[in-house]
Design a protein around this motif. Structure first.
Motif, PDB file in Angstrom:
ATOM      1  N   PRO A  57       9.194  11.189  -0.957  1.00 16.13           N
ATOM      2  CA  PRO A  57       9.444  12.601  -0.667  1.00 16.13           C
ATOM      3  C   PRO A  57      10.822  12.789  -0.042  1.00 16.13           C
ATOM      4  CG  PRO A  57       7.245  11.969   0.044  1.00 16.13           C
ATOM      5  CD  PRO A  57       7.965  10.703  -0.316  1.00 16.13           C
ATOM      6  N   SER A  58      11.435  13.934  -0.293  1.00 17.42           N
ATOM      7  CA  SER A  58      12.819  14.156   0.130  1.00 17.42           C
ATOM      8  C   SER A  58      12.986  14.176   1.638  1.00 17.42           C
ATOM      9  CB  SER A  58      13.333  15.485  -0.448  1.00 17.42           C
ATOM     10  OG  SER A  58      13.294  15.457  -1.848  1.00 17.42           O
ATOM     11  N   GLN A  59      11.968  14.633   2.361  1.00 19.59           N
ATOM     12  CA  GLN A  59      12.132  14.868   3.787  1.00 19.59           C
ATOM     13  C   GLN A  59      11.342  13.926   4.677  1.00 19.59           C
ATOM     14  OE1 GLN A  59      10.885  18.969   3.555  1.00 19.59           O
ATOM     15  NE2 GLN A  59      12.993  19.713   3.592  1.00 19.59           N
ATOM     16  N   CYS A  60      10.683  12.945   4.084  1.00 19.31           N
ATOM     17  CA  CYS A  60       9.886  12.022   4.889  1.00 19.31           C
ATOM     18  C   CYS A  60       9.532  10.805   4.042  1.00 19.31           C
ATOM     19  CB  CYS A  60       8.608  12.708   5.383  1.00 19.31           C
ATOM     20  SG  CYS A  60       7.606  13.393   4.045  1.00 19.31           S
ATOM     21  N   ASP A  61       8.777   9.898   4.619  1.00 17.55           N
ATOM     22  CA  ASP A  61       8.313   8.721   3.892  1.00 17.55           C
ATOM     23  C   ASP A  61       6.815   8.843   3.623  1.00 17.55           C
ATOM     24  OD1 ASP A  61      10.781   7.380   3.862  1.00 17.55           O
ATOM     25  OD2 ASP A  61      10.464   6.685   5.916  1.00 17.55           O
ATOM     26  N   LEU A  62       6.406   8.531   2.410  1.00 13.72           N
ATOM     27  CA  LEU A  62       4.991   8.452   2.086  1.00 13.72           C
ATOM     28  C   LEU A  62       4.556   7.007   2.300  1.00 13.72           C
ATOM     29  CD1 LEU A  62       2.389   9.704   0.851  1.00 13.72           C
ATOM     30  CD2 LEU A  62       3.267   8.996  -1.393  1.00 13.72           C
ATOM     31  N   PRO A  63       3.672   6.738   3.258  1.00 18.39           N
ATOM     32  CA  PRO A  63       3.279   5.352   3.527  1.00 18.39           C
ATOM     33  C   PRO A  63       2.620   4.699   2.313  1.00 18.39           C
ATOM     34  CG  PRO A  63       2.561   6.811   5.294  1.00 18.39           C
ATOM     35  CD  PRO A  63       3.015   7.687   4.172  1.00 18.39           C
ATOM     36  N   ARG A  64       2.790   3.427   2.182  1.00 14.79           N
ATOM     37  CA  ARG A  64       2.070   2.678   1.157  1.00 14.79           C
ATOM     38  C   ARG A  64       0.587   2.707   1.491  1.00 14.79           C
ATOM     39  NH1 ARG A  64       4.553  -2.516  -1.501  1.00 14.79           N
ATOM     40  NH2 ARG A  64       3.555  -1.440  -3.224  1.00 14.79           N
ATOM     41  N   PHE A  65      -0.216   2.497   0.490  1.00 12.80           N
ATOM     42  CA  PHE A  65      -1.665   2.604   0.689  1.00 12.80           C
ATOM     43  C   PHE A  65      -2.134   1.526   1.661  1.00 12.80           C
ATOM     44  CE2 PHE A  65      -6.139   2.104  -0.181  1.00 12.80           C
ATOM     45  CZ  PHE A  65      -6.568   3.415  -0.380  1.00 12.80           C
ATOM     46  N   ASP A  66      -2.880   1.945   2.674  1.00 14.63           N
ATOM     47  CA  ASP A  66      -3.438   1.054   3.684  1.00 14.63           C
ATOM     48  C   ASP A  66      -4.952   1.073   3.522  1.00 14.63           C
ATOM     49  OD1 ASP A  66      -4.451  -0.168   5.983  1.00 14.63           O
ATOM     50  OD2 ASP A  66      -2.830   0.589   7.265  1.00 14.63           O
ATOM     51  N   ALA A  67      -5.492   0.033   2.904  1.00 17.44           N
ATOM     52  CA  ALA A  67      -6.918   0.005   2.586  1.00 17.44           C
ATOM     53  C   ALA A  67      -7.777   0.044   3.844  1.00 17.44           C
ATOM     54  CB  ALA A  67      -7.240  -1.243   1.769  1.00 17.44           C
ATOM     55  N   LYS A  68      -7.383  -0.681   4.875  1.00 14.28           N
ATOM     56  CA  LYS A  68      -8.166  -0.674   6.113  1.00 14.28           C
ATOM     57  C   LYS A  68      -8.151   0.704   6.754  1.00 14.28           C
ATOM     58  CE  LYS A  68      -7.564  -5.606   7.119  1.00 14.28           C
ATOM     59  NZ  LYS A  68      -7.028  -6.601   8.080  1.00 14.28           N
TER      60      LYS A  68
ATOM     61  N   GLU B 117     -11.473   3.124   7.376  1.00 15.15           N
ATOM     62  CA  GLU B 117     -11.791   3.584   8.717  1.00 15.15           C
ATOM     63  C   GLU B 117     -11.855   5.116   8.776  1.00 15.15           C
ATOM     64  OE1 GLU B 117     -13.279   3.267  12.239  1.00 15.15           O
ATOM     65  OE2 GLU B 117     -12.738   1.477  11.084  1.00 15.15           O
ATOM     66  N   LEU B 118     -10.903   5.785   8.121  1.00 15.83           N
ATOM     67  CA  LEU B 118     -10.920   7.250   8.086  1.00 15.83           C
ATOM     68  C   LEU B 118     -12.170   7.778   7.390  1.00 15.83           C
ATOM     69  CD1 LEU B 118      -7.215   8.108   7.181  1.00 15.83           C
ATOM     70  CD2 LEU B 118      -8.385   8.710   9.291  1.00 15.83           C
ATOM     71  N   MET B 119     -12.618   7.068   6.380  1.00 14.56           N
ATOM     72  CA  MET B 119     -13.762   7.510   5.573  1.00 14.56           C
ATOM     73  C   MET B 119     -15.075   6.892   6.042  1.00 14.56           C
ATOM     74  SD  MET B 119     -12.940   9.693   3.168  1.00 14.56           S
ATOM     75  CE  MET B 119     -14.326   9.508   2.041  1.00 14.56           C
ATOM     76  N   ARG B 120     -15.105   6.307   7.208  1.00 11.62           N
ATOM     77  CA  ARG B 120     -16.312   5.643   7.699  1.00 11.62           C
ATOM     78  C   ARG B 120     -17.534   6.552   7.570  1.00 11.62           C
ATOM     79  NH1 ARG B 120     -17.751   1.385  10.992  1.00 11.62           N
ATOM     80  NH2 ARG B 120     -15.551   0.770  11.229  1.00 11.62           N
ATOM     81  N   GLY B 121     -18.560   6.032   6.904  1.00 11.89           N
ATOM     82  CA  GLY B 121     -19.801   6.767   6.737  1.00 11.89           C
ATOM     83  C   GLY B 121     -19.733   7.917   5.751  1.00 11.89           C
ATOM     84  N   LYS B 122     -18.643   8.005   5.003  1.00  9.93           N
ATOM     85  CA  LYS B 122     -18.444   9.143   4.106  1.00  9.93           C
ATOM     86  C   LYS B 122     -18.413   8.703   2.638  1.00  9.93           C
ATOM     87  CE  LYS B 122     -15.907  12.066   7.388  1.00  9.93           C
ATOM     88  NZ  LYS B 122     -16.176  11.223   8.576  1.00  9.93           N
ATOM     89  N   THR B 123     -18.439   9.706   1.755  1.00 11.09           N
ATOM     90  CA  THR B 123     -18.427   9.471   0.312  1.00 11.09           C
ATOM     91  C   THR B 123     -17.275  10.236  -0.322  1.00 11.09           C
ATOM     92  OG1 THR B 123     -20.824   9.135   0.198  1.00 11.09           O
ATOM     93  CG2 THR B 123     -19.705   9.747  -1.843  1.00 11.09           C
ATOM     94  N   LEU B 124     -16.508   9.543  -1.156  1.00 12.41           N
ATOM     95  CA  LEU B 124     -15.445  10.164  -1.949  1.00 12.41           C
ATOM     96  C   LEU B 124     -15.854  10.106  -3.414  1.00 12.41           C
ATOM     97  CD1 LEU B 124     -11.614   9.812  -1.685  1.00 12.41           C
ATOM     98  CD2 LEU B 124     -12.724   9.402  -3.876  1.00 12.41           C
TER      99      LEU B 124
ATOM    100  N   TRP C  22     -10.266  -3.208  -2.941  1.00 16.01           N
ATOM    101  CA  TRP C  22     -10.841  -4.527  -3.198  1.00 16.01           C
ATOM    102  C   TRP C  22     -10.040  -5.636  -2.517  1.00 16.01           C
ATOM    103  CZ3 TRP C  22     -14.745  -3.905  -7.139  1.00 16.01           C
ATOM    104  CH2 TRP C  22     -15.562  -5.027  -7.308  1.00 16.01           C
ATOM    105  N   GLN C  23      -8.793  -5.358  -2.165  1.00 16.30           N
ATOM    106  CA  GLN C  23      -7.944  -6.379  -1.565  1.00 16.30           C
ATOM    107  C   GLN C  23      -8.366  -6.698  -0.125  1.00 16.30           C
ATOM    108  OE1 GLN C  23      -5.992  -7.684  -4.032  1.00 16.30           O
ATOM    109  NE2 GLN C  23      -7.095  -6.025  -5.086  1.00 16.30           N
ATOM    110  N   VAL C  24      -9.179  -5.808   0.480  1.00 20.76           N
ATOM    111  CA  VAL C  24      -9.653  -6.087   1.842  1.00 20.76           C
ATOM    112  C   VAL C  24     -11.163  -6.274   1.892  1.00 20.76           C
ATOM    113  CG1 VAL C  24      -7.730  -4.865   2.910  1.00 20.76           C
ATOM    114  CG2 VAL C  24      -9.848  -3.625   2.443  1.00 20.76           C
ATOM    115  N   GLU C  25     -11.883  -5.794   0.894  1.00 22.35           N
ATOM    116  CA  GLU C  25     -13.338  -5.960   0.879  1.00 22.35           C
ATOM    117  C   GLU C  25     -13.879  -5.748  -0.524  1.00 22.35           C
ATOM    118  OE1 GLU C  25     -17.419  -3.962   2.794  1.00 22.35           O
ATOM    119  OE2 GLU C  25     -15.443  -3.412   3.600  1.00 22.35           O
TER     120      GLU C  25
END
Length: 556
Positions: A242-253, A257-264, A284-287
Motif C-alpha cells: 500500500p502507498s501509505q503503509c505496510d501490509l504485514p505478511r500473513f502471520d498464521a499464529k 489467536e484472533l479467530m480463537r473459538g470462531k469460524t471463517l 498448515w505451516q503452524v498446525e
C-alpha cells in the motif's frame, strides 16, 4: 394460632381495598404515559434517531478518508444510477475519466475514491420500491428501459466471464470505485490511520512465499503450478505494498489467536475455493488441521485454538433450480435473482466471518428470473426478436445485492462479512476457448502498463452497486467490508497457471506452428502466488475489527 374468618355478609371488595386502589393508580399512570409517548412519537422523528444511533446512517453512509484523491463518491454513485437506467452505454463524467487517467500515469494502483458521503438520493437502492423487495424495484427499472440484446456477450461463447473479448458486455470508459464501509457505527474498511489497503503497487520480495507446493497437502492440482512443471518462479516473489503503509505478511499464529473459538467461511465459486486453499496452506505451516467436512461443506478444525475454516459452494449466490420454468426447459440453470442461495444462508448464524465472492459463473448458460418471471438469460433466449430485460452483467449486480441484503438483514447474524471484489482474468487475444492466452507472463505489469478490460470494469461496477444497495438495507448488527482487489490484481497477469494445469508429461505448453496458444487457465491463481495476498488483506481486516480500528501497521 387461629386466623379470623370474615363474616358471611362481608363484601369481597372490602377485603382488599389497598390492592384495588394500587391497581387503579397503576392503570391510570400507564394510560398517561402512553398518551405522552404517542405525542412524542408524532412530534419527533425518534425512530430515525434510534436507527442512526445503532446503524450509523439513515439515508447517507459517512465514509471519511484521510488521504487526497479527487474523484467524488457522490458523483460515482450518480454515474452508477444513470448507468442502471440507461443500460450498458456508459456515460462516465469527464472529471472521473481525468482522475482515473491521472492515477494511472502516477504509477499507483488505486481503487479508492474521495468524498465524504455515499448519497442514497443519487442512486436510490432498488430495495425501496413499492413492496420493499429487490424484485419489485428491478421490475420498475426494466419497465422503464430495455437492455439492447446487442449489448450482451457473444452467445456462441460459453466460457468464463471476463475471458477475453468474446465475453465482454460493454466497456466502461473510466472506472471509480466506492471505498469500504461498515454497516455499523464502527466502520471496518480500507481507510484506517490514513492507510488505504487497495492503493499501492507490487514490489519485489526476495524472501519468497510462506509455503511451497510440497508443504501444503490440500492444494488443488490445477493450481499447483510448480508441481505441474512451470519453469519460472519469480511470480512468487512479489508483495503488495500500500502507498501509505505496510501490509504485514500473513502471520498464521496471529490469525489463529484472533479467530480463537470462531469460524471463517468462504462462500462462492472455484475462485473462492482457490482463496480458501491458500488460507489453509498458510495456516498448515503452524498446525495441521483435522478434516471434519462432509458432502455439504468442507470444514477444517484447528484444535489448538478451536478455529474452523469452512467452504461452501455457491456459484451464483442466489437460489438455483433446474426444473422446467415457463418456456425454459429442464436442465438449464434457472436463477431466482431476488432469492438468496438458501444453501449457505441456512448456515450463516454459525459463522463469525464470511468471505463472499462470485461473478465468473455469469458467463455460463442460465435463465434469469425476477418476481417469478423470466427477464433474461445467458447463452439462452428463446426469442431473438424480443430484447432481454436483464443480461448477465446486470444479473450479477442484482445477485450481489440480494446476497448482501440477506446477510445484513438476517436476525441471527452479527458477524463480519468481507465481500471480495471481482477477480480479473488475463486471457489476452481472445476468450478461454477462442485463443486467449497468458503464456510467458513472468512478472507483474509495471505501473502505467495496465490495459483496461471493459468487461472486468463493468462487472466490478455492478458489484459495487449491488454492495451499496444491499448495505443501505442493513437492519442487524453485523459488519460489512468491501475488499477491493480488482484493479491491483489486474497487474498480475503472471500469476495464473496458464498451460501448466496438470501433471500430464505430454501437455502442450508452447504455441503451435500456426501461432495458436495451448489450452490454459488464466482465471485461477497459482499457489503459492498472488492469491495469498488476499488472505493477508483478510487478516488485516479481521485484526482491525477484533483489535479495534487503530492500525498497528507502520506508516511511511
Amino acid at each position: 394460632m387461629t386466623l379470623a374468618s370474615p363474616g358471611p355478609g362481608a363484601s369481597p371488595a372490602a377485603l382488599y381495598p389497598r390492592t384495588l386502589s394500587s391497581i387503579a393508580i397503576l392503570v391510570g399512570g400507564l394510560a398517561m404515559f402512553l398518551m405522552f409517548a404517542s405525542w412524542v412519537l408524532v412530534s419527533y422523528r425518534v425512530s430515525s434517531t434510534v436507527h442512526v444511533y445503532f446503524y450509523g446512517f439513515e439515508k447517507k453512509v459517512d465514509v471519511s478518508q484521510s488521504h487526497s484523491n479527487e474523484t467524488n463518491i457522490k458523483d460515482f454513485v450518480d454515474v452508477i444510477g444513470r448507468n442502471w437506467s440507461s443500460g450498458l452505454n456508459l456515460e462516465v463524467r469527464g472529471a472521473i475519466d481525468q482522475n482515473v487517467s491521472a492515477r494511472k500515469s502516477s504509477g499507483l494502483v488505486s481503487n479508492s475514491s474521495n468524498g465524504s458521503q455515499i448519497d442514497s438520493t443519487a442512486s436510490p437502492p432498488r430495495g425501496e420500491g413499492k413492496d420493499g423487495s429487490v424484485a419489485a424495484n428491478v421490475k420498475e427499472d426494466v419497465e422503464n428501459k430495455k437492455v439492447d440484446s446487442a449489448g450482451s456477450p457473444d452467445k456462441s461463447d460459453g466460457g468464463d466471464a471476463g475471458s477475453g473479448d468474446a465475453n465482454k458486455t460493454g466497456e466502461s470508459k473510466a472506472m471509480a470505485t466506492a471505498p469500504t464501509v461498515g454497516s455499523n457505527p464502527t466502520k471496518t474498511g480500507s481507510l484506517v490511520s490514513g492507510c488505504d489497503l487497495y492503493q499501492g503497487s507490487w514490489v519485489s520480495d526476495s524472501s519468497g512465499p510462506l509455503y511451497t507446493n510440497n508443504t501444503c497437502p490440500v492444494l488443488t492440482q490445477m493450481q499447483n503450478c510448480q508441481g505441474n512443471g512451470r519453469p519460472d518462479k519469480d511470480y512468487e516473489n512479489w508483495q503488495w505494498k500500500p502507498s501509505q503503509c505496510d501490509l504485514p505478511r500473513f502471520d498464521a499464529k496471529k490469525f489463529l489467536e484472533l479467530m480463537r473459538g470462531k469460524t471463517l467461511a468462504f462462500v462462492g465459486d472455484s475462485v473462492a475455493r482457490n482463496q480458501m486453499e491458500s488460507m489453509l496452506c498458510l495456516l498448515w505451516q503452524v498446525e495441521a488441521p483435522k478434516n471434519r467436512g462432509n458432502r455439504k461443506m468442507q470444514r477444517w478444525y484447528f484444535k489448538s485454538t478451536s478455529v474452523t475454516i469452512v467452504r461452501i459452494w455457491s456459484s451464483w449466490l442466489v437460489h438455483k433450480t433446474t426444473e422446467p420454468f415457463a418456456s425454459a426447459p429442464a436442465g438449464v440453470d434457472k436463477l431466482h435473482l431476488d432469492s438468496p442461495d438458501e444453501y449457505f444462508m441456512d448456515y450463516i448464524p454459525d459463522f463469525d466471518v464470511i468471505v463472499l465472492s462470485s461473478g465468473h459463473w455469469f458467463a455460463k448458460q442460465s435463465v434469469y428470473i425476477l418476481n417469478n418471471e423470466i427477464v433474461g438469460g445467458q447463452l439462452w433466449w428463446p426469442n431473438a426478436s424480443q430484447p432481454m430485460q436483464v443480461n448477465n452483467v446486470e444479473a450479477f449486480g442484482i445477485s450481489v445485492e440480494t446476497a448482501v441484503t440477506a446477510i445484513v438483514t438476517h436476525p441471527n447474524f452479527t458477524g463480519l462479512t468481507i465481500v471480495r471484489s471481482y477477480s480479473p482474468d488475463h486471457y489476452e487475444g481472445g476468450a478461454w476457448n477462442t485463443g486467449g492466452s497468458c503464456t510467458g507472463k513472468e512478472k507483474p505489469l509495471a505501473p502505467g502498463e495496465l490495459v483496461k478490460n471493459g468487461f472486468t470494469d463493468i462487472m466490478h461496477q455492478k458489484q459495487v452497486t449491488g454492495f451499496n444497495n444491499g448495505l443501505k438495507k442493513a437492519t442487524n448488527k453485523s459488519k460489512l467490508v468491501f475488499m477491493d482487489i480488482t484493479e491491483a490484481f489486474g497487474y498480475r497477469h503472471d500469476g495464473h497457471p496458464g498451460p501448466y494445469r496438470s501433471l500430464d508429461p505430454n501437455k502442450i505448453t508452447k504455441r503451435g506452428p500456426d501461432g495458436r496458444p495451448p489450452p490454459q487457465d488464466c482465471l485461477h491463481w497459482c499457489m503459492p502466488g498472488p492469491v495469498d495476498t488476499w488472505n493477508e488483506l483478510v487478516l488485516e481486516i479481521i485484526r482491525r475489527e477484533f483489535e479495534g480500528n487503530e492500525s498497528s501497521i507502520s506508516n511511511n
